[in-house]
Design a protein around this motif. Structure first.
Motif, mmCIF file in Angstrom:
data_model
loop_
_atom_site.group_PDB
_atom_site.id
_atom_site.type_symbol
_atom_site.label_atom_id
_atom_site.label_comp_id
_atom_site.label_asym_id
_atom_site.label_seq_id
_atom_site.Cartn_x
_atom_site.Cartn_y
_atom_site.Cartn_z
ATOM 1 N N LYS A 16 -1.633 -16.086 -2.760
ATOM 2 C CA LYS A 16 -2.879 -16.842 -1.880
ATOM 3 C C LYS A 16 -2.367 -17.818 -0.941
ATOM 4 N N THR A 17 -0.936 -18.283 -1.243
ATOM 5 C CA THR A 17 -0.454 -19.320 -0.061
ATOM 6 C C THR A 17 0.777 -18.639 0.720
ATOM 7 N N THR A 18 0.847 -17.380 0.492
ATOM 8 C CA THR A 18 1.850 -16.654 1.126
ATOM 9 C C THR A 18 1.251 -16.448 2.767
ATOM 10 N N TRP A 19 2.228 -16.209 3.599
ATOM 11 C CA TRP A 19 1.719 -15.821 5.034
ATOM 12 C C TRP A 19 1.805 -14.142 5.077
ATOM 13 N N ILE A 20 0.691 -13.613 5.517
ATOM 14 C CA ILE A 20 0.300 -12.320 5.982
ATOM 15 C C ILE A 20 0.400 -11.703 4.746
ATOM 16 N N PRO A 21 -0.094 -11.901 3.536
ATOM 17 C CA PRO A 21 -0.153 -11.057 2.229
ATOM 18 C C PRO A 21 -0.797 -9.862 2.262
ATOM 19 N N ASP A 22 -1.453 -9.428 3.136
ATOM 20 C CA ASP A 22 -1.686 -8.014 3.058
ATOM 21 C C ASP A 22 -0.660 -7.036 3.385
ATOM 22 N N GLU A 23 0.496 -7.592 4.028
ATOM 23 C CA GLU A 23 1.650 -6.517 4.031
ATOM 24 C C GLU A 23 2.748 -6.715 2.687
ATOM 25 N N THR A 24 2.214 -7.648 1.662
ATOM 26 C CA THR A 24 3.046 -7.907 0.652
ATOM 27 C C THR A 24 2.271 -7.480 -0.715
ATOM 28 N N PHE A 25 1.002 -8.141 -0.844
ATOM 29 C CA PHE A 25 0.231 -7.771 -2.164
ATOM 30 C C PHE A 25 0.458 -6.650 -2.962
ATOM 31 N N PHE A 26 -0.466 -5.682 -2.234
ATOM 32 C CA PHE A 26 -0.533 -4.370 -2.780
ATOM 33 C C PHE A 26 0.632 -3.689 -2.924
ATOM 34 N N GLN A 27 1.520 -3.985 -1.913
ATOM 35 C CA GLN A 27 2.947 -3.389 -1.906
ATOM 36 C C GLN A 27 3.836 -3.712 -3.140
ATOM 37 N N THR A 28 3.702 -4.882 -3.477
ATOM 38 C CA THR A 28 4.402 -5.460 -4.510
ATOM 39 C C THR A 28 3.873 -4.929 -5.950
ATOM 40 N N LEU A 29 2.460 -5.253 -5.903
ATOM 41 C CA LEU A 29 1.985 -4.979 -7.330
ATOM 42 C C LEU A 29 1.978 -3.427 -7.698
ATOM 43 N N VAL A 30 1.845 -2.530 -6.695
ATOM 44 C CA VAL A 30 2.092 -1.157 -6.996
ATOM 45 C C VAL A 30 3.396 -0.778 -7.435
ATOM 46 N N ARG A 31 4.234 -1.369 -6.741
ATOM 47 C CA ARG A 31 5.747 -1.132 -6.992
ATOM 48 C C ARG A 31 6.158 -1.528 -8.497
ATOM 49 N N HIS A 32 5.591 -2.733 -8.987
ATOM 50 C CA HIS A 32 5.780 -3.385 -10.165
ATOM 51 C C HIS A 32 5.144 -2.702 -11.326
ATOM 52 N N LEU A 33 3.857 -1.689 -10.931
ATOM 53 C CA LEU A 33 3.225 -1.229 -11.880
ATOM 54 C C LEU A 33 3.461 0.399 -12.194
ATOM 55 N N ILE A 34 3.979 1.137 -11.122
ATOM 56 C CA ILE A 34 3.864 2.655 -10.943
ATOM 57 C C ILE A 34 5.425 3.195 -10.949
ATOM 58 N N PRO A 35 5.769 4.038 -11.604
ATOM 59 C CA PRO A 35 7.263 4.569 -11.542
ATOM 60 C C PRO A 35 7.491 4.779 -10.032
ATOM 61 N N SER A 36 8.686 4.525 -9.645
ATOM 62 C CA SER A 36 9.351 4.767 -8.522
ATOM 63 C C SER A 36 8.942 6.184 -8.108
ATOM 64 N N ASP A 37 9.044 7.238 -8.862
ATOM 65 C CA ASP A 37 9.072 8.802 -8.535
ATOM 66 C C ASP A 37 7.629 9.169 -8.072
#
Length: 525
Positions: free
Chosen positions: A211-232
């Motif tokens: 919530k207090t990062t800058w331009i989080p639409d470039e990092t939020f979903f990108q980070t969570l998906v990589r955290h939750l879903i296998p790389s392959d």
């Protein structure tokens, strides 16, 4: 079969939003719309009235005011996703769009593509290791808290940032996540979206951080998906075609970009100009069509770089060479054979070597595989050869134990010519000016990445005159430089016209010059 729930964030142009929703839902898909709460209320009312009876359209559970670079863009997306999950239980994919995105393939193609690729499409590169961020803040986006909008409250934004920096108020990234970065235009499978929403509920510490990062639409979903879903199961790319200028602004597409857009290996494109009425009409009709075959050539980024790199009047400005090195030697003579058609220069160079025994080397600054002796690694790449060009040529003089040497050079390398002419040694240049057929120009466009086997003739008809003019401009730039010891021969001239320039270039007799001028099949393609 794939069923898409489009997640649409928008804030203007209600007519275009209505058309977009009707077009994308007409083939069986659905859409969840978040319309910026700061926009005109009558715009939102217009959209609701037009689409309220469409069972395939829903609206975000809550509307908020959005600002660039803020968490509000992520929150608006989450509200739209909530509505889509609730109202479209059969949706298999969730595709993020903006109001100025349009499909550049048919609905049939889009759904077949998603059926064939069982993965999540989202750019997600390591935040700290990748070079995704080209300029400006990088680590500071995360390690400091950003409470103000950089565009609306620039003074407060930087005052807050500088105060935190001065007081040492940096923060730690949540220890169990590895922050990723990438484009906000993603396409995710339903189980992935559901997992993300569950994590939003269960990990409020992560939400508070973003919530207090800058331009989080470039990092939020990108980070969570990589955290939750296998790389392959992740394809780290966007299915939306977009390009940015050197100033970080998105490239806008107009009516004459239709063919170029269809050739790209993407499903949608952003940004379509509001004034591109014809382009919108053609793409709208295309989406509903069936049985269309697409010839993917993907030359868009290369073509854009080529066109924008040519300057206001159509002339390319090459990179400066900042590194200068010692002289080649006063007593040495470097002869440069300049020609755009490399095979022509190579034929003449072979004949020159046969007639004169002067050491000669092909396009060492343009061709990676040019035959060069081992000079301790300086010759290993074009980048190294160019950076250390004087040292390289000096070492070649020493290697061949000669004070005279010939090299070939492309006329686009005028900065190299300037550098060698500024040396204390003697530099001579002979330019071979050729005619350029359409077939040659097509081949040249393919070699430099502006066209491929599938590039349609309509696109070629537009870019070939530009390429030809660019080649002519390179030759004109050499002539305008008014180099000493410069001569030129042209394919349209008679053999007799070649003799004087060749004699002066090589310091040979008229007979030898005639033998060289009569090189068999010199100009044959």
């Amino acid at each position: 079969m794939a069923k898409i729930a489009f997640i649409l964030l928008c804030h203007k142009d209600p007519e275009a939003i209505i058309q977009q929703a009707e077009r994308l839902t007409a083939t069986g898909d659905c859409m969840s719309i978040h319309f910026d709460a700061s926009a005109k209320p009558e715009y939102y009312q217009q959209i609701q009235e037009a689409l309220g009876d469409n069972p395939n359209v829903t609206f975000a559970t809550k509307r908020i005011k959005c600002g660039w670079g803020e968490w509000s863009l992520v929150q608006a997306t989450l509200y739209a996703i909530e509505a889509a999950l609730r109202d479209f239980p059969r949706a298999t994919h969730f595709y993020m769009l903006s109001g100025d995105c349009m499909a550049i393939k048919t609905s049939e193609f889009v759904h077949d593509y998603l059926d064939e690729h069982d993965c999540d499409f989202i750019e997600s590169f390591d935040f700290f290791e990748s070079d995704w961020i080209k300029t400006g803040m990088k680590a500071e986006r995360l390690t400091y808290r950003h409470f103000f909008n950089e565009r609306d409250n620039k003074k407060l934004f930087y005052a807050s940032f500088n105060l935190q920096k001065k007081l040492g108020l940096s923060r730690q990234i949540p220890s169990d996540i590895q922050v990723q970065i990438g484009s906000q235009w993603w396409c995710l499978r339903r189980p992935t979206v559901e997992a993300v929403m569950d994590m939003v509920k269960s990990r409020q510490d992560v939400v508070r951080f973003f919530k207090t990062t800058w331009i989080p639409d470039e990092t939020f979903f990108q980070t969570l998906v990589r955290h939750l879903i296998p790389s392959d199961e992740i394809s780290s790319r966007t299915l939306t075609f977009l390009m940015f200028t050197d100033y970080g602004m998105p490239l806008v597409f107009y009516n004459d970009h239709y063919d170029l857009l269809l050739n790209q290996d993407y499903l949608f494109a952003r940004k379509i100009s509001p004034e591109a009425v014809e382009l919108k009409e053609r793409l709208g009709k295309l989406y509903a069509a069936t049985g269309v075959e697409f010839k993917i050539s993907g030359e868009g980024p290369s073509l854009f770089k080529f066109v924008t790199g040519r300057g206001r009047v159509g002339r390319r400005f090459a990179n400066r060479f900042w590194e200068t090195e010692a002289t080649l030697g006063r007593e040495r003579e470097l002869m440069i054979l300049v020609c755009k058609k490399w095979h022509v220069a190579k034929r003449m160079l072979a004949k020159i070597k046969q007639e004169t025994n002067v050491p000669a080397i092909d396009y060492l600054f343009q061709e990676e595989d040019t035959d060069l002796p081992d000079l301790g690694g300086i010759q290993s790449t074009i980048e190294k050869r160019t950076r250390h060009r004087r040292a390289l040529i000096r070492m070649l003089f020493d290697y061949f134990q000669t004070n005279r040497m010939i090299i070939c050079m492309d006329p686009g390398s005028i900065d190299l010519l300037h550098d060698f002419y500024n040396d204390r040694s003697t530099t001579r240049a002979l330019e071979i000016q050729c005619d350029y057929s359409e077939d040659y120009l097509k081949g040249h466009a393919s070699r430099i990445g502006l066209a491929g086997e599938q590039t349609p003739q309509e696109t070629l008809n537009r870019i070939l005159p530009t390429i030809k003019r660019d080649i002519e401009d390179e030759s004109d730039a050499i002539r305008d430089a008014d180099f000493e010891n410069y001569a030129r021969i042209r394919e349209v001239d008679e053999i007799g016209d070649f003799l004087g320039p060749i004699m002066n270039f090589l310091s040979v007799s008229e007979d030898k010059a005639r033998d060289i001028a009569m090189t068999p099949h010199l100009f044959a393609d």
